[in-house]
Scaffold this active site. Structure first.
Site, PDB file in Angstrom:
ATOM      1  N   LYS A  54      38.392  44.305  29.249  1.00 20.02           N
ATOM      2  CA  LYS A  54      38.040  42.880  29.326  1.00 20.02           C
ATOM      3  C   LYS A  54      36.535  42.659  29.452  1.00 20.02           C
ATOM      4  O   LYS A  54      35.946  41.840  28.740  1.00 20.02           O
ATOM      5  CB  LYS A  54      38.745  42.217  30.519  1.00 20.02           C
ATOM      6  CG  LYS A  54      40.259  42.160  30.426  1.00 20.02           C
ATOM      7  CD  LYS A  54      40.857  41.350  31.557  1.00 20.02           C
ATOM      8  CE  LYS A  54      40.626  41.944  32.932  1.00 20.02           C
ATOM      9  NZ  LYS A  54      41.291  43.251  33.100  1.00 20.02           N
ATOM     10  N   ASN A  77      36.296  36.242  35.661  1.00 18.38           N
ATOM     11  CA  ASN A  77      36.654  37.450  36.402  1.00 18.38           C
ATOM     12  C   ASN A  77      35.554  38.509  36.356  1.00 18.38           C
ATOM     13  O   ASN A  77      35.514  39.412  37.184  1.00 18.38           O
ATOM     14  CB  ASN A  77      37.955  38.018  35.821  1.00 18.38           C
ATOM     15  CG  ASN A  77      38.565  39.101  36.671  1.00 18.38           C
ATOM     16  OD1 ASN A  77      38.924  38.868  37.822  1.00 18.38           O
ATOM     17  ND2 ASN A  77      38.697  40.296  36.111  1.00 18.38           N
ATOM     18  N   HIS A 133      48.972  46.234  38.470  1.00 13.38           N
ATOM     19  CA  HIS A 133      49.222  45.212  39.497  1.00 13.38           C
ATOM     20  C   HIS A 133      50.715  45.056  39.805  1.00 13.38           C
ATOM     21  O   HIS A 133      51.172  43.953  40.115  1.00 13.38           O
ATOM     22  CB  HIS A 133      48.658  43.856  39.057  1.00 13.38           C
ATOM     23  CG  HIS A 133      47.193  43.866  38.781  1.00 13.38           C
ATOM     24  ND1 HIS A 133      46.264  44.296  39.708  1.00 13.38           N
ATOM     25  CD2 HIS A 133      46.481  43.504  37.682  1.00 13.38           C
ATOM     26  CE1 HIS A 133      45.050  44.188  39.197  1.00 13.38           C
ATOM     27  NE2 HIS A 133      45.155  43.739  37.962  1.00 13.38           N
TER      28      HIS A 133
END
Length: 299
Positions: A54, A77, A133
């Protein structure tokens, strides 16, 4: 804050009372959309998510748009909160005659996407999906569903960029065939010819609509198969957002990469030392190792 899980008691009580719960990303987007002075064009949001890559892809896209001369800001983020950038950019200030933003280039996490409502990027990308996650999500489907929210408000005028080599993302692409309105989907692939970006004779070929371009990874400073994927995704997003070939090519030739991501530290007695400490899950490390042909000692 995206760090707060939505199943904590106080939020469960809020929902039971019909109270809307939104996150910081949604707040920032809603502020731009609803507070923009009359007659002023809304800046576009370009958003990148995925399990790995990302930050590199988002930064590459940011540099491409700036090289083209667009007024772009990097946020989300990756570092500075989107709401902070919106607040300080003059975009929602009716007294500001010249807000300095054409594009918000946003790295977006699955946690942030859990609490959107109207957030709608003009172009969005999901780079890959691998288990991550899972202390937060009850299985891979829940994680995929959170990531998929990045395009839930898009329509046929918007673009969605997906990795055609990722089985999870191809399932998502297949599901979009029965959705209306649906975004204009572009793909990138190292293994097959697709509508979007693919590899042919070791070159990156981009081919969709009236856009055709060729880039040579041998000219890139950043190396590794994962960075070829990142470059393809960023180039697709830039081209679909009005960026020209030369700005993209220049960026790909000069971008040095980010700290801690296959960062070359130094060469000592013929041994090259590489800092890849951002490889925080198995898939990220595997992608990094896949790009080497010489022997590697993994520390």
């Amino acid at each position: 804050s995206p760090g707060i899980p939505l199943d904590i008691p106080v939020l469960q009580v809020a929902r039971s009372r019909g109270i809307t719960i939104i996150g910081e990303l949604e707040l920032a987007f809603a502020a731009v959309k609803s507070c923009l002075p009359e007659g002023r064009q809304m800046p576009k949001f370009l958003a990148v998510t995925g399990t790995n890559g990302k930050s590199t892809t988002t930064t590459l896209l940011y540099e491409m748009m700036r090289a083209e001369g667009f007024r772009a800001v990097l946020c989300g983020n990756i570092g500075t909160a989107v709401s902070e950038v919106v607040l300080n950019s003059g975009v929602i200030d009716p007294l500001s005659d010249n807000p300095a933003v054409d594009f918000f280039i946003v790295e977006v996490s699955s946690f942030q996407l859990e609490t959107i409502d109207t957030f709608r990027p003009a172009c969005a990308a999901i780079l890959n999906l691998t288990p991550d996650h899972l202390d937060r999500y009850h299985g891979m489907k829940a994680y995929m569903d959170a990531k998929s929210r990045i395009f839930e408000n898009q329509n046929e005028t918007d673009f969605l960029v997906l990795n055609a080599d990722d089985a999870h993302l191809m399932k998502i692409a297949a599901s979009l065939k029965n959705v209306s309105p649906a975004p204009n989907v572009l793909f990138f692939s190292r293994k097959q010819r697709v509508r979007g970006a693919f590899i042919d004779k070791k070159k990156i070929i981009i081919d969709f609509d009236e856009i055709h371009a060729v880039f040579d990874p041998e000219d890139f400073i950043i190396k590794g198969v994962h960075n070829i994927e990142n470059a393809m995704a960023a180039a697709l997003m830039a081209l679909s957002s009005g960026c020209c070939y030369h700005a993209i090519d220049k960026t790909l030739r000069t971008f040095p990469g980010l700290e801690h991501r296959l960062e070359q530290v130094r060469m000592v007695k013929g041994v090259r030392y590489i800092n890849d400490s951002k490889g925080t899950n198995v898939d990220a490390v595997l992608k990094s190792l896949e790009g080497f042909t010489q022997p590697v000692i993994l520390l």
